[in-house]
Structure formats: C-alpha cells, structure tokens
Design a protein around this motif. Structure first.
Motif, mmCIF file in Angstrom:
data_model
loop_
_atom_site.group_PDB
_atom_site.id
_atom_site.type_symbol
_atom_site.label_atom_id
_atom_site.label_comp_id
_atom_site.label_asym_id
_atom_site.label_seq_id
_atom_site.Cartn_x
_atom_site.Cartn_y
_atom_site.Cartn_z
ATOM 1 N N GLN A 22 0.833 -1.183 0.000
ATOM 2 C CA GLN A 22 0.000 0.000 0.000
ATOM 3 C C GLN A 22 0.869 1.234 0.000
ATOM 4 N N GLY A 23 0.714 2.091 -1.002
ATOM 5 C CA GLY A 23 1.607 3.215 -1.221
ATOM 6 C C GLY A 23 1.467 4.359 -0.252
ATOM 7 N N THR A 24 0.571 5.310 -0.513
ATOM 8 C CA THR A 24 0.527 6.553 0.234
ATOM 9 C C THR A 24 -0.054 6.396 1.635
ATOM 10 N N PHE A 25 -0.514 5.243 1.992
ATOM 11 C CA PHE A 25 -1.059 5.034 3.322
ATOM 12 C C PHE A 25 -0.031 4.343 4.204
ATOM 13 N N SER A 26 -0.425 3.242 4.819
ATOM 14 C CA SER A 26 0.463 2.556 5.761
ATOM 15 C C SER A 26 1.379 1.565 5.056
ATOM 16 N N TYR A 27 2.647 1.582 5.425
ATOM 17 C CA TYR A 27 3.579 0.543 5.011
ATOM 18 C C TYR A 27 3.848 -0.404 6.168
ATOM 19 N N ASN A 28 3.040 -0.308 7.183
ATOM 20 C CA ASN A 28 3.129 -1.183 8.346
ATOM 21 C C ASN A 28 1.921 -2.097 8.341
ATOM 22 N N PHE A 29 2.100 -3.336 7.877
ATOM 23 C CA PHE A 29 0.977 -4.260 7.808
ATOM 24 C C PHE A 29 1.454 -5.703 7.858
ATOM 25 N N ILE A 30 0.490 -6.590 8.165
ATOM 26 C CA ILE A 30 0.707 -8.027 8.100
ATOM 27 C C ILE A 30 -0.463 -8.614 7.325
ATOM 28 N N GLY A 31 -0.235 -9.754 6.693
ATOM 29 C CA GLY A 31 -1.299 -10.375 5.931
ATOM 30 C C GLY A 31 -1.089 -11.864 5.776
ATOM 31 N N ALA A 32 -2.165 -12.529 5.396
ATOM 32 C CA ALA A 32 -2.132 -13.965 5.130
ATOM 33 C C ALA A 32 -2.982 -14.220 3.907
ATOM 34 N N GLY A 33 -2.596 -15.223 3.119
ATOM 35 C CA GLY A 33 -3.343 -15.477 1.910
ATOM 36 C C GLY A 33 -3.280 -16.912 1.444
ATOM 37 N N TYR A 34 -4.156 -17.210 0.494
ATOM 38 C CA TYR A 34 -4.235 -18.513 -0.153
ATOM 39 C C TYR A 34 -3.794 -18.334 -1.596
ATOM 40 N N GLN A 35 -3.068 -19.298 -2.128
ATOM 41 C CA GLN A 35 -2.531 -19.181 -3.478
ATOM 42 C C GLN A 35 -2.778 -20.463 -4.260
ATOM 43 N N GLN A 36 -3.185 -20.302 -5.526
ATOM 44 C CA GLN A 36 -3.257 -21.406 -6.473
ATOM 45 C C GLN A 36 -2.317 -21.064 -7.609
ATOM 46 N N TYR A 50 2.807 -12.521 4.932
ATOM 47 C CA TYR A 50 3.688 -11.445 4.500
ATOM 48 C C TYR A 50 3.544 -10.249 5.425
ATOM 49 N N GLY A 51 4.507 -9.352 5.355
ATOM 50 C CA GLY A 51 4.455 -8.157 6.176
ATOM 51 C C GLY A 51 5.370 -7.083 5.639
ATOM 52 N N SER A 52 5.170 -5.882 6.141
ATOM 53 C CA SER A 52 5.967 -4.734 5.742
ATOM 54 C C SER A 52 6.068 -3.782 6.923
ATOM 55 N N ALA A 53 7.199 -3.096 7.024
ATOM 56 C CA ALA A 53 7.400 -2.100 8.069
ATOM 57 C C ALA A 53 8.079 -0.877 7.470
ATOM 58 N N ILE A 55 10.343 2.294 7.112
ATOM 59 C CA ILE A 55 11.604 2.775 7.666
ATOM 60 C C ILE A 55 11.559 4.297 7.789
ATOM 61 N N ASN A 56 11.118 4.954 6.727
ATOM 62 C CA ASN A 56 10.930 6.412 6.712
ATOM 63 C C ASN A 56 9.876 6.746 5.655
ATOM 64 N N GLU A 57 9.789 7.990 5.215
ATOM 65 C CA GLU A 57 8.740 8.397 4.278
ATOM 66 C C GLU A 57 8.830 7.715 2.919
ATOM 67 N N SER A 58 10.001 7.224 2.535
ATOM 68 C CA SER A 58 10.178 6.646 1.203
ATOM 69 C C SER A 58 10.561 5.174 1.183
ATOM 70 N N PHE A 59 11.090 4.643 2.277
ATOM 71 C CA PHE A 59 11.601 3.274 2.266
ATOM 72 C C PHE A 59 10.882 2.396 3.285
ATOM 73 N N PHE A 60 10.809 1.104 2.975
ATOM 74 C CA PHE A 60 10.187 0.128 3.862
ATOM 75 C C PHE A 60 10.911 -1.207 3.688
ATOM 76 N N ILE A 61 10.772 -2.071 4.692
ATOM 77 C CA ILE A 61 11.273 -3.434 4.572
ATOM 78 C C ILE A 61 10.067 -4.351 4.404
ATOM 79 N N LEU A 62 10.285 -5.480 3.758
ATOM 80 C CA LEU A 62 9.191 -6.406 3.540
ATOM 81 C C LEU A 62 9.700 -7.831 3.603
ATOM 82 N N GLY A 63 8.802 -8.749 3.918
ATOM 83 C CA GLY A 63 9.139 -10.154 3.977
ATOM 84 C C GLY A 63 7.933 -11.007 3.682
ATOM 85 N N GLU A 64 8.197 -12.241 3.267
ATOM 86 C CA GLU A 64 7.114 -13.164 2.931
ATOM 87 C C GLU A 64 7.573 -14.593 3.125
#
Length: 195
Positions: A22-36, A50-53, A55-64
């Motif tokens: 999610q761009g202009t809103f929160s980069y701090n989130f967690i999620g779960a999903g199903y995949q085919q 997956y999740g994202s945190a 770092i500042n106004e332009s950068f974030f870390i993410l993992g899955e």
C-alpha cells in the motif's frame, strides 16, 4: 531438471502476495493469503504470510513466507508423493507519489526456495526485483500492477502481476492477485491488517 525449474518458478510466483503493498497510506501491515498456481503445467495450492514495516517516508522493509503443494502425486523414483515447495523472501522497497492517487513502488528482495518430494530436495536462492504502480480508485478500492524480474542461481525470468484490493475498514482489506511468468501462473486471495 524438473526440480530446478520448479524451484525457479516457485520463486518467480512470489509477486502474487507481495504486489499488494500500500503506497501513500500505511507501510506497516501483516497479511495472510491462499494461493493457487500452475507451475510447469502442474497445479499447486497453498498459503502464505507477509508483512511490511516503514523505515521512513520513502523506504520500507518487507518479507514473505509461502508454502505450496502439488495437487497430484508424482513418482520420481522413490514412490509416489506430493511435491512441496516453500519459499521465503526479505527485502527493501522504495515508494514515491506520482500523483495524489498513484504511487510508484519498487522492491529488491533476497529469496530462497526449496522443493521436496519423496525425501529428495532441491533448493535455490537469488534476488527478485520489481517496479510498478498502485492507484486508489476511491476510498475503498485500490488497483496496481508490477513488472518483476527473478534471478535465481543460473536462471532468470521476467513476469507481470496485477492486483485489486477492497478496504472493508481503514485497516482491514481483502485482495485478489494474478501473476504470470514463463513457466508459472498464480492466483491469490489475501486478508491484510494495516498496523
């Protein structure tokens, strides 16, 4: 050869979940999903987290983390068994507004995958690079797309992914995604919580 191609294709299909930043809103989130997924003309299904945190106004870390399993059993010489593939990635992302409702988003991730069947396993690691846009159509609907490139061991592939996201509240959303590359097509459904 089949397992090596499967490792690569499993990693290339990662964008089904991670394209939903999610761009202009929160980069701090967690999620779960199903995949085919259809990988090398075989059907797979599974789940991911997956999740994202920010770092500042332009950068974030993410993992899955994701785990998928073949719908059919295969005999690769040690008796019939499912093919299981697990994958994890960790990276950094950059975002910047293009307009009031559109963001440019780019990510660079280290990824590792393992494929196992009948006690025999193969693994690979490499990087995933993506660049795309996301747009808010209104307060409740987001759409986006990205081009991604995976470079795993001595193979590389480029794919595209698109997604749509519906916000049921300001912090809870449901997403649908599709991604495709040479040997893999993937559909995903996820639930995300913005923190």
């Amino acid at each position: 050869m089949f397992k090596k191609a499967l490792v690569f294709s499993a990693m290339a299909s990662i964008s089904s979940f991670s394209a939903a930043e999610q761009g202009t809103f929160s980069y701090n989130f967690i999620g779960a999903g199903y995949q085919q997924a259809e990988i090398l003309d075989e059907d797979f299904s599974g789940f991911g987290f997956y999740g994202s945190a920010e770092i500042n106004e332009s950068f974030f870390i993410l993992g899955e983390y994701s785990s998928i399993e073949s719908d059919d059993q295969f005999d690769i010489g040690a008796g019939p068994d499912d093919i299981d593939a697990t994958e994890f990635s960790l990276g950094i992302g950059f975002h910047t507004p293009i307009s009031d409702t559109v963001d440019f988003v780019s990510t660079l991730e280290y990824a590792k995958a393992e494929v196992e069947s009948s006690g025999i396993s193969a693994d690979g690691n490499g990087y995933l690079l993506s660049a795309g846009v996301r747009a808010m159509l209104n307060d409740a609907v987001e759409i986006g797309g990205a081009v991604s490139h995976a470079d795993i061991e001595d193979s590389s592939d480029t794919g595209v992914g698109i997604y749509g996201r519906y916000y049921t509240t300001d912090s809870v959303s449901l997403g649908l995604g599709f991604s495709t590359a040479d040997d893999a097509d993937s559909f995903s459904f996820d639930l995300r919580l913005d923190l």
